[in-house]
Enzyme design. Sequence first.
Site, PDB file in Angstrom:
ATOM      1  N   ASP A  78      -0.736   7.635  10.811  1.00 21.56           N
ATOM      2  CA  ASP A  78      -1.026   9.016  10.434  1.00 21.56           C
ATOM      3  C   ASP A  78      -2.269   9.472  11.199  1.00 21.56           C
ATOM      4  OD1 ASP A  78      -3.229   7.816   9.116  1.00 21.56           O
ATOM      5  OD2 ASP A  78      -2.090   7.669   7.253  1.00 21.56           O
ATOM      6  N   ASP A  80      -5.923  11.365  10.936  1.00 23.95           N
ATOM      7  CA  ASP A  80      -6.979  11.864  10.058  1.00 23.95           C
ATOM      8  C   ASP A  80      -7.940  12.702  10.883  1.00 23.95           C
ATOM      9  OD1 ASP A  80      -6.206  10.224   7.677  1.00 23.95           O
ATOM     10  OD2 ASP A  80      -6.615   8.614   9.090  1.00 23.95           O
ATOM     11  N   ASP A 159     -16.054   2.901   7.142  1.00 21.02           N
ATOM     12  CA  ASP A 159     -16.095   1.483   6.796  1.00 21.02           C
ATOM     13  C   ASP A 159     -16.358   0.563   7.991  1.00 21.02           C
ATOM     14  OD1 ASP A 159     -13.545   2.126   7.716  1.00 21.02           O
ATOM     15  OD2 ASP A 159     -12.477   1.385   5.957  1.00 21.02           O
TER      16      ASP A 159
HETATM   17  P1  ATP Z   1      -4.225   3.530   8.660  1.00 23.83           P
HETATM   18  O1  ATP Z   1      -4.033   4.999   8.408  1.00 23.83           O
HETATM   19  O2  ATP Z   1      -3.597   3.015   9.875  1.00 23.83           O
HETATM   20  O3  ATP Z   1      -3.967   2.710   7.466  1.00 23.83           O
HETATM   21  P2  ATP Z   1      -6.972   4.315   8.888  1.00 23.83           P
HETATM   22  O4  ATP Z   1      -8.142   3.623   9.512  1.00 23.83           O
HETATM   23  O5  ATP Z   1      -6.584   5.623   9.450  1.00 23.83           O
HETATM   24  O6  ATP Z   1      -5.776   3.289   8.945  1.00 23.83           O
HETATM   25  P3  ATP Z   1      -7.173   5.666   6.373  1.00 23.83           P
HETATM   26  O7  ATP Z   1      -7.078   5.083   5.020  1.00 23.83           O
HETATM   27  O8  ATP Z   1      -6.140   6.598   6.837  1.00 23.83           O
HETATM   28  O9  ATP Z   1      -7.268   4.421   7.359  1.00 23.83           O
HETATM   29  O10 ATP Z   1      -8.608   6.320   6.468  1.00 23.83           O
HETATM   30  C1  ATP Z   1      -9.009   7.086   7.587  1.00 23.83           C
HETATM   31  C2  ATP Z   1     -10.438   6.775   7.959  1.00 23.83           C
HETATM   32  O11 ATP Z   1     -11.312   7.119   6.878  1.00 23.83           O
HETATM   33  C3  ATP Z   1     -10.734   5.317   8.239  1.00 23.83           C
HETATM   34  O12 ATP Z   1     -10.440   4.957   9.563  1.00 23.83           O
HETATM   35  C4  ATP Z   1     -12.210   5.225   7.941  1.00 23.83           C
HETATM   36  O13 ATP Z   1     -12.968   5.740   8.996  1.00 23.83           O
HETATM   37  C5  ATP Z   1     -12.363   6.175   6.765  1.00 23.83           C
HETATM   38  N1  ATP Z   1     -12.210   5.477   5.476  1.00 23.83           N
HETATM   39  C6  ATP Z   1     -11.100   5.356   4.744  1.00 23.83           C
HETATM   40  N2  ATP Z   1     -11.318   4.691   3.608  1.00 23.83           N
HETATM   41  C7  ATP Z   1     -12.619   4.369   3.600  1.00 23.83           C
HETATM   42  C8  ATP Z   1     -13.467   3.689   2.680  1.00 23.83           C
HETATM   43  N3  ATP Z   1     -12.989   3.187   1.562  1.00 23.83           N
HETATM   44  N4  ATP Z   1     -14.780   3.584   3.009  1.00 23.83           N
HETATM   45  C9  ATP Z   1     -15.266   4.104   4.156  1.00 23.83           C
HETATM   46  N5  ATP Z   1     -14.510   4.733   5.046  1.00 23.83           N
HETATM   47  C10 ATP Z   1     -13.222   4.882   4.791  1.00 23.83           C
HETATM   48 MG    MG Z   2      -5.132   6.886   8.717  1.00 25.31          MG
END
Ligand code: ATP
Ligand code: MG
Length: 463
Positions: A78, A80, A159
């Site tokens: 996805d 963001d 994170d």
């Molecule tokens: P994927 O969507 O592939 O699972 P992602 O890294 O995009 O991985 P998301 O859960 O979509 O993960 O979150 C988007 C972004 O928001 C992350 O890459 C991170 O930068 C931030 N993020 C998400 N959750 C947290 C958290 N619990 N603490 C700190 N930052 C976070």
């Molecule tokens: Mg994501």
Amino acid sequence: MGFINKLINKVRGNDSPAGSHDFANGALVIGRDQHAISRRDISDSALKVLYRLKDAGYQAYLVGGGVRDLLLGGQPKDFDIATNAHPEQVHKLFRNSILIGRRFRLVHVRFGREIIEVATFRANHTSDNSDNQARQAASGMLTRDNVYGTVDEDALRRDFTINAMYYNIDGFTIHDFANGLHDIQNRTIRMIGDPYERYREDPVRMLRAIRFAAKLDFDIATETGDPIDDLGHLLEPIPAARMFEEVLKLFLAGQGEATYELLQDYNLFRYLFPQTQAAIDADQTENQLVETFVIRALRNSDERISHGKSVTPAFLLAALLWHPLQSRVAKIRNMPPVPALHQAAQDIIQEQIKSTSIPRRCSTPMKEIWDMQLRLPRRHGNRGEQLLDNKRFRAGYDFLLIREAAGEPLDGLGEWWTRFQYASEGQRLEMSKELGKAPRPKRKRKPGKSAAQDDSSSSGQQA
Ligand code: ATP
Ligand code: MG
């Protein structure tokens, strides 16, 4: 990875030692001709959101998994977006959007089935934030994280370093605030800031570390992994609904088996499925039947995903809780198998939802898959044919095969069903006959009860 190597050397100059550049005062900025991300790789919906924000005078970046996965040559799950527009301002720009979250307020912009998540830059909390902006429990956990800030502040609140790279739609540059490129190059999951503190703020980050390590086949940096054993228990008070969402991401993203192994290495699995962990710990069988079954089930899901087949949370949960269910059934006395199974299923699910919620859309099919395990051995007469038409036959049969493959002694039942499905009508009759006469359990009928009231009677004859 050669590309990123070149890239980093290019940006830093070959003689600068790795990690020496200062990012506290800003980001390492990688020009549009120095990185491989192009607008073609980004979904049209995400681009629409980025451009509309930019055209309205806001800053807009693609961030997180979108940038990370594109740099790794993968396809993001996805997209963001991070912006300096406040949630209400974002919401105003998009008719097709909703405001969500309390702990972490953000906007979902919907395009058909695709949802673009738009988050406002966050900053560290200060003493003069209002309660609605910032709230922290005694444990250190942030129960409100809505203090807005600038892009560089936002980066340090994310994170992991590899999740803190920003693709700027205004100029197509990538801004790396936390040395994420370096960690991508070294295939390392590294927490930004002090890992202890960051896990205390949000214990789910422990699960995220493991999820990304398994998904990307990266190592967890020592200082990022070490605190997890100590802090795992912080997952206990996390709301069950959030844990359920996390479980789906952990186990249904194609790397379930590797994820499970890592969760065990870091001692976290027990906080997700305490009953399953107890069954694994109590397992006395020679070839560790319980854990073998869990691993087989996860491997099966992984294989299905890699072949583009569907996987359901219900099937996965049914598998993870199968052995706890068996122990539970064994403890129920003086009840016929079917009601005993239903009672045990109820108990096991009640207990599990203390850790992860299980929505009804999952618990119903879970029970049906379990139910099937009692029905599949009963194939006499025309029951075999009837079962093939049951809407849970397929899932029940797949489940049975995994039980068999894991070493449950089932006397060739799975193989029988495999042959039966592909057999002609005549062959099926023959197969049913070969089973011999159906063993008729002796039923004692209570005096005065008519056959019509007893739906277990197939013949309608009075005993
Ligand atoms: P994927 O969507 O592939 O699972 P992602 O890294 O995009 O991985 P998301 O859960 O979509 O993960 O979150 C988007 C972004 O928001 C992350 O890459 C991170 O930068 C931030 N993020 C998400 N959750 C947290 C958290 N619990 N603490 C700190 N930052 C976070
Ligand atoms: Mg994501």
